[in-house]
Design a protein around this motif. Structure first.
Motif, mmCIF file in Angstrom:
data_model
loop_
_atom_site.group_PDB
_atom_site.id
_atom_site.type_symbol
_atom_site.label_atom_id
_atom_site.label_comp_id
_atom_site.label_asym_id
_atom_site.label_seq_id
_atom_site.Cartn_x
_atom_site.Cartn_y
_atom_site.Cartn_z
ATOM 1 N N UNK A 1 25.531 -12.625 -38.358
ATOM 2 C CA UNK A 1 26.602 -12.009 -39.151
ATOM 3 C C UNK A 1 26.971 -10.655 -38.552
ATOM 4 N N UNK A 2 25.953 -9.878 -38.181
ATOM 5 C CA UNK A 2 26.221 -8.564 -37.579
ATOM 6 C C UNK A 2 26.969 -8.701 -36.260
ATOM 7 N N UNK A 3 26.667 -9.757 -35.503
ATOM 8 C CA UNK A 3 27.318 -9.969 -34.201
ATOM 9 C C UNK A 3 28.587 -10.802 -34.306
ATOM 10 N N UNK A 4 28.935 -11.246 -35.524
ATOM 11 C CA UNK A 4 30.096 -12.125 -35.736
ATOM 12 C C UNK A 4 30.028 -13.366 -34.843
ATOM 13 N N UNK A 5 28.846 -13.928 -34.762
ATOM 14 C CA UNK A 5 28.637 -15.142 -33.964
ATOM 15 C C UNK A 5 29.001 -16.342 -34.837
#
Length: 328
Positions: free
Chosen positions: A286-290
């Protein structure tokens, strides 16, 4: 129209379990479709460019455009959604934007540790709460031992109100850092499961303890139990035939409702304990928008909740077959 209704009514009376199974299967299928849609839409509501986040802010625009085209992110949302459904139908979960690893491999590597953690936590909840609630009801019924009842209520209320990540941090500080009884992080063997399982299980166990106690007190005050006591029915048949099945049926229904919260709690608990599972992978992605990893982890965790609730419905139906007939 009347003939069709009559035929459906006759079929329902003749095959109540078949109708029950069909309804549950349809409900499960529709719920899975909702989870699939939610897993697709959730990450796309987060502002930002996932391709730019994966390649870095200094990546050339032509490389960013080529990567976006390769992943199909330069098309409309409807086209992306149908492509997502098509890939799921073929068992393709996509490729991680960050690592380039197939998401199916990542899920296959991390899912067993999360499943084992959740199963152990849920088993602890049931093992502690079901017999504990029954014993607490017997111990305090009829206003007996008010101090014990007060202590029970205060303890379970306090534990039920503490968030999972606070419990995880407290257990780490006390039992891992302070007393050095268990590892503080990572999967280093059987001892590593103790603190994450406790962090996940304590609050749901406290809630279910109170529910089982209240339901048992209701059953003990019921007319049929009083009649059985008046006939001096031995303790074992009284509890096994009259008290436990009626008290636990309602309690297991509510236990199934606690499970989604327990599974959702694995995300924060795994983050605190650096646990190599699905929850920590979701938090990182989520933090990396993967996109692909978020979609897969949300889909797996949501599907796990639905399947377990599906199994709980069957377990309750087996405990009380009359509910199947009443429903159909």
């Amino acid at each position: 129209m009347t003939t069709v209704s009559a035929r459906l009514g006759a079929l329902t009376r003749r095959h109540p379990w078949g109708v029950f199974c069909c309804r549950r299967a349809v409900r499960l299928t529709l719920s899975l479709l909702v989870v699939v849609t939610a897993s697709f839409a959730m990450i796309r509501l987060v502002p930002g460019d996932p391709v730019r986040a994966a390649l870095g802010v200094d990546a050339p625009p032509d490389l960013v455009a080529a990567k976006r085209h390769q992943l199909g992110l330069d098309t409309g949302l409807s086209a992306q959604y149908w492509r997502y459904l098509r890939d799921l139908a073929h068992g393709d979960l996509g490729v991680s934007l960050v690592t380039g690893e197939p998401v199916a491999d990542l899920v296959g590597a991390r899912l067993p540790t999360t499943l084992l953690l959740a199963v152990l936590a849920f088993a602890c909840v049931l093992v502690v709460a079901l017999p504990g609630g029954l014993l607490a009801a017997v111990w305090t019924r009829g206003g007996r031992r008010p101090r014990a009842e007060l202590a029970f209520t205060a303890t379970t209320s306090a534990l039920a109100g503490v968030p999972d990540f606070v419990l995880a941090a407290g257990l780490t500080a006390g039992l891992a850092v302070g007393l050095r009884l268990f590892p503080a992080a990572g999967d280093l063997g059987p001892q590593s499961y103790v603190l994450p399982v406790l962090a996940l299980a304590l609050a749901p166990a406290a809630v279910l303890l109170r529910i089982v106690r209240v339901e048992t007190l209701k059953v003990l005050a019921a007319d049929h139990v009083r009649a059985a006591r008046a006939k001096r029915l031995p303790a074992a048949p009284l509890w096994l035939r009259h008290v436990a099945p009626n008290a636990l049926t309602a309690s297991l229904t509510l236990a199934g409702n606690l499970l989604p919260g327990l599974i959702a709690g694995t995300v924060l608990v795994e983050k605190v304990f650096a646990w190599p599972g699905i929850g920590s992978a979701m938090a990182q992605s989520v933090a990396a928008q993967d996109y692909a990893v978020v979609e897969a982890t949300v889909l797996v965790m949501g599907s796990a909740v639905l399947v377990v609730n599906f199994l709980v419905d069957f377990a309750l139906a087996l405990l009380d077959p009359r509910s199947v007939i009443r429903e159909t």
